[in-house]
Design an enzyme around this catalytic site. Structure first.
Site, short mmCIF file in Angstrom:
data_model
loop_
_atom_site.label_atom_id
_atom_site.label_comp_id
_atom_site.label_asym_id
_atom_site.label_seq_id
_atom_site.Cartn_x
_atom_site.Cartn_y
_atom_site.Cartn_z
N LYS A 75 0.84 -1.21 0.00
CA LYS A 75 0.00 0.00 0.00
C LYS A 75 0.87 1.25 0.00
O LYS A 75 0.61 2.20 -0.74
CB LYS A 75 -0.94 -0.01 1.21
CG LYS A 75 -2.07 -1.02 1.09
CD LYS A 75 -2.93 -1.02 2.35
CE LYS A 75 -4.05 -2.04 2.24
NZ LYS A 75 -4.92 -2.05 3.45
N GLY A 113 -0.55 -4.79 10.36
CA GLY A 113 0.74 -4.48 9.76
C GLY A 113 0.87 -2.98 9.56
O GLY A 113 -0.07 -2.32 9.12
N SER A 124 -0.89 0.52 6.03
CA SER A 124 -1.38 -0.34 7.11
C SER A 124 -2.39 -1.34 6.57
O SER A 124 -3.06 -1.11 5.57
CB SER A 124 -2.03 0.51 8.21
OG SER A 124 -3.12 1.24 7.70
N ASP A 125 -2.45 -2.47 7.25
CA ASP A 125 -3.44 -3.49 6.89
C ASP A 125 -3.76 -4.28 8.14
O ASP A 125 -2.92 -4.41 9.05
CB ASP A 125 -2.92 -4.42 5.80
CG ASP A 125 -4.03 -5.28 5.22
OD1 ASP A 125 -4.90 -4.72 4.52
OD2 ASP A 125 -4.05 -6.48 5.50
N GLN A 126 -4.97 -4.80 8.19
CA GLN A 126 -5.38 -5.57 9.36
C GLN A 126 -6.30 -6.72 8.95
O GLN A 126 -7.16 -6.56 8.08
CB GLN A 126 -6.13 -4.68 10.35
CG GLN A 126 -6.53 -5.38 11.65
CD GLN A 126 -7.27 -4.45 12.58
OE1 GLN A 126 -8.39 -4.03 12.28
NE2 GLN A 126 -6.66 -4.11 13.70
#
Length: 198
Positions: free
Chosen positions: A53, A107, A70-72
Site C-alpha cells: 500500500k 501491519g 497499514s493493513d489488518q
C-alpha cells in the site's frame, strides 16, 4: 527535512486515529487487491499488504514523502477473516466467536521515499468475547455499522460491549493503526513525530 506525511488508506477509523493525535497528514487510497496468497499466514499477509500500500502511493506521487501503509485482518481458529460485508456473515461469525478469542494482526509500514527505505512491523491484539446471546448478536449487527471492519468487529464502538477482555500493547492497534508503532518507526528512520503535530 520534514517530508509530507501521507496515510495510504481510505479508512475513516485510521484517519480518526491520526486526527486524535493531532498529526498533520493527507490521505491517498492505494487501490490494491488484498487477497491472501496461497499458504500466506496472517502476519505475512498484513506485512506484505502494508508495504504494498505504501509503495503504491509512492508510485502515485511526484515528490518525496513519508508514507504510512497499514493493513489488518482477524484470525480465528486457523482462518483469516477480512470484512464480512454482509449482515448474515457477520452474525454467523459472532456466533462462532462467542466465548472465544479472536486475534487481530495489524501491519504497519513507514516508507521514506527520499531515503528509499521502509520499515514494517506487525502488532497483535487479542479480543476475547463473552458468551453472546442471540439478542447481543442481533442488536450488534443492527446498530454497529461494522461490516467494513476486519472480523466484523468495531471495538472502538459497540464491539467493546461484546468483550470480556481486550489484550493489546497499543489500544490504537485494534482500530488498525498502531500509533505507538508509527512513532517508533519514525524515530528509527530519523524523523521527529512532533514535527507533524499541529
Amino acid at each position: 527535512m520534514i517530508l509530507p506525511l501521507i496515510l495510504a488508506s481510505s479508512s475513516p477509523a485510521r484517519q480518526q486515529v491520526m486526527r486524535q493525535a493531532q498529526l498533520s497528514f493527507s490521505c491517498i487510497t492505494p487501490d490494491l487487491d488484498e487477497t491472501a496468497r496461497p499458504d500466506e499466514g496472517p502476519s505475512t499477509l498484513v506485512s506484505r499488504l502494508s508495504l504494498e500500500k505504501a509503495q503504491a502511493i509512492a508510485q502515485k506521487i511526484d515528490s518525496s514523502a513519508l508514507i504510512i501503509g497499514s493493513d489488518q485482518v482477524a484470525y480465528f481458529e486457523g482462518e483469516i477473516l477480512g470484512k464480512p460485508h454482509q449482515v448474515e456473515r457477520q452474525a454467523t461469525w459472532l456466533r462462532a466467536f462467542s466465548g472465544k478469542a479472536l486475534t487481530y494482526y495489524s501491519g504497519i509500514t513507514l516508507l521514506d521515499t527520499a531515503q528509499g527505505v521502509s520499515k514494517t512491523e506487525v502488532i497483535t491484539t487479542t479480543a476475547t468475547f463473552r458468551t453472546l446471546t442471540e439478542e447481543d448478536i442481533s442488536a450488534y449487527v443492527q446498530h454497529a455499522d461494522a461490516l467494513s471492519c476486519a472480523g466484523g468487529l468495531k471495538v472502538e464502538g459497540l464491539g467493546i460491549l461484546l468483550m470480556s477482555e481486550l489484550s493489546a500493547g497499543d489500544p490504537t492497534a485494534i482500530i488498525g493503526l498502531s500509533l505507538i508503532t508509527v512513532s517508533r518507526l519514525m524515530r528509527t528512520l530519523n524523523h521527529n513525530i512532533w514535527s507533524y503535530v499541529g
